[in-house]
Design a protein around this motif. Structure first.
Motif, PDB file in Angstrom:
ATOM      1  N   ALA A  44       0.829  -1.206   0.000  1.00  0.00           N
ATOM      2  CA  ALA A  44       0.000   0.000   0.000  1.00  0.00           C
ATOM      3  C   ALA A  44       0.861   1.251   0.000  1.00  0.00           C
ATOM      4  O   ALA A  44       0.538   2.245  -0.667  1.00  0.00           O
ATOM      5  CB  ALA A  44      -0.929   0.003   1.214  1.00  0.00           C
ATOM      6  N   ILE A  45       1.973   1.205   0.750  1.00  0.00           N
ATOM      7  CA  ILE A  45       2.892   2.351   0.758  1.00  0.00           C
ATOM      8  C   ILE A  45       3.463   2.570  -0.634  1.00  0.00           C
ATOM      9  O   ILE A  45       3.597   3.707  -1.094  1.00  0.00           O
ATOM     10  CB  ILE A  45       4.026   2.132   1.781  1.00  0.00           C
ATOM     11  CG1 ILE A  45       3.448   2.148   3.199  1.00  0.00           C
ATOM     12  CG2 ILE A  45       5.106   3.197   1.634  1.00  0.00           C
ATOM     13  CD1 ILE A  45       4.450   1.810   4.271  1.00  0.00           C
ATOM     14  N   LYS A  47       2.049   1.778  -3.408  1.00  0.00           N
ATOM     15  CA  LYS A  47       0.996   2.348  -4.242  1.00  0.00           C
ATOM     16  C   LYS A  47       0.801   3.832  -3.939  1.00  0.00           C
ATOM     17  O   LYS A  47       0.499   4.630  -4.823  1.00  0.00           O
ATOM     18  CB  LYS A  47      -0.308   1.578  -4.028  1.00  0.00           C
ATOM     19  CG  LYS A  47      -0.265   0.161  -4.582  1.00  0.00           C
ATOM     20  CD  LYS A  47      -1.541  -0.590  -4.269  1.00  0.00           C
ATOM     21  CE  LYS A  47      -1.461  -2.023  -4.782  1.00  0.00           C
ATOM     22  NZ  LYS A  47      -2.680  -2.807  -4.432  1.00  0.00           N
ATOM     23  N   ASP A  48       0.927   4.202  -2.669  1.00  0.00           N
ATOM     24  CA  ASP A  48       0.849   5.611  -2.312  1.00  0.00           C
ATOM     25  C   ASP A  48       1.955   6.405  -2.992  1.00  0.00           C
ATOM     26  O   ASP A  48       1.793   7.575  -3.327  1.00  0.00           O
ATOM     27  CB  ASP A  48       0.950   5.783  -0.787  1.00  0.00           C
ATOM     28  CG  ASP A  48      -0.304   5.283  -0.082  1.00  0.00           C
ATOM     29  OD1 ASP A  48      -1.331   5.138  -0.753  1.00  0.00           O
ATOM     30  OD2 ASP A  48      -0.233   5.023   1.135  1.00  0.00           O
ATOM     31  N   ARG A  49       3.098   5.768  -3.146  1.00  0.00           N
ATOM     32  CA  ARG A  49       4.199   6.458  -3.827  1.00  0.00           C
ATOM     33  C   ARG A  49       3.876   6.671  -5.301  1.00  0.00           C
ATOM     34  O   ARG A  49       4.364   7.616  -5.917  1.00  0.00           O
ATOM     35  CB  ARG A  49       5.507   5.669  -3.649  1.00  0.00           C
ATOM     36  CG  ARG A  49       6.050   5.787  -2.231  1.00  0.00           C
ATOM     37  CD  ARG A  49       7.419   5.180  -2.083  1.00  0.00           C
ATOM     38  NE  ARG A  49       7.953   5.481  -0.767  1.00  0.00           N
ATOM     39  CZ  ARG A  49       8.620   6.588  -0.477  1.00  0.00           C
ATOM     40  NH1 ARG A  49       8.827   7.496  -1.416  1.00  0.00           N
ATOM     41  NH2 ARG A  49       9.079   6.808   0.745  1.00  0.00           N
ATOM     42  N   VAL A  51       0.963   7.482  -6.248  1.00  0.00           N
ATOM     43  CA  VAL A  51       0.145   8.696  -6.188  1.00  0.00           C
ATOM     44  C   VAL A  51       1.046   9.927  -6.134  1.00  0.00           C
ATOM     45  O   VAL A  51       0.800  10.938  -6.795  1.00  0.00           O
ATOM     46  CB  VAL A  51      -0.794   8.658  -4.961  1.00  0.00           C
ATOM     47  CG1 VAL A  51      -1.531   9.982  -4.807  1.00  0.00           C
ATOM     48  CG2 VAL A  51      -1.786   7.516  -5.092  1.00  0.00           C
ATOM     49  N   THR A 101       2.374  12.938   2.532  1.00  0.00           N
ATOM     50  CA  THR A 101       2.836  11.590   2.201  1.00  0.00           C
ATOM     51  C   THR A 101       4.053  11.225   3.044  1.00  0.00           C
ATOM     52  O   THR A 101       4.640  12.070   3.708  1.00  0.00           O
ATOM     53  CB  THR A 101       3.193  11.491   0.704  1.00  0.00           C
ATOM     54  OG1 THR A 101       4.246  12.420   0.417  1.00  0.00           O
ATOM     55  CG2 THR A 101       1.993  11.826  -0.158  1.00  0.00           C
TER      56      THR A 101
END
Length: 209
Positions: A44-45, A47-49, A51, A101
């Motif tokens: 998930a982290i 995937k956040d990256r 973003v 973030t």
């Protein structure tokens, strides 16, 4: 005490093995579940990256526009000032999202430098110094390239670490399952299979008759 004495040593050992099996089974499920959760969280982290990579793309797009506007010779100063100021507002709207973030120390350092470059562009717009705006925009774009590179490397590193952790815990889980099967076989033997007792007949003494 009398109740305990009623059970054979094999039966007592079987109960102990059953308890051990239960503990291993619970520990195995817990380990596998925690491993999966860690893997999901790290992914998930990552995937956040992705973003954040979108934020960097938006930054880059707006800065290229600012640089292009500052280089135009056929635009009046008022139009340039209006267009660039509006674009800077779009850039500043991304700042808060980016700052929320997860940032490494190096990323934070680059991001602070990027914010300083944008602040300089703000001041240069007020002074209508278009040449310096071009230079500041180029500097900001180079910082964005560094941030983009860090995002990719950090994402790959964390994903690799997560997969390694997951594979390790998965191997441990498989070992525990194999151990459970072995213990189950022993328990089955101790509880179900009974040793056949051989009876030995003692010969009777010869009759005096």
């Amino acid at each position: 005490m009398k109740d305990l004495k009623k059970y054979s040593n094999k039966t007592k050992a079987a109960f102990v093995l059953l308890i051990v099996m239960l503990l291993i089974l619970l520990g195995n499920f817990n380990t596998l579940q925690n491993s999966k959760n860690v893997n999901d969280n790290i992914n998930a982290i990552y995937k956040d990256r992705l973003v954040v990579a979108h934020y960097i793309f938006q930054y880059s797009k707006q800065l290229h526009f600012i640089k292009a506007e500052a280089e135009k010779l056929n635009l009046s100063n008022n139009i340039k000032k209006s267009e660039i100021s509006h674009t800077l507002d779009i850039v500043h709207n991304i700042d808060d999202l980016y700052a929320k973030t997860v940032l490494t120390n190096k990323e934070k350092q680059y991001f602070d430098e990027f914010l300083i470059s944008c602040k300089e562009i703000n001041n240069q717009v007020e002074n209508e110094d278009w040449r310096k705006i071009v230079i500041s925009s180029e500097q900001a774009l180079k910082i964005l390239e560094s941030l983009s590179h860090i995002q990719i490397e950090e994402g790959k590193s964390k994903l690799a670490a997560a997969n390694a952790m997951y594979n390790k815990n998965n191997s441990i889980g498989q070992f525990q399952i194999a151990l459970l099967i072995i213990l189950g076989g022993i328990t089955f033997y101790l509880l179900i299979i009974k040793k056949i007792k051989r009876t030995v007949k003692i010969p009777e003494p010869p009759s005096p008759n």
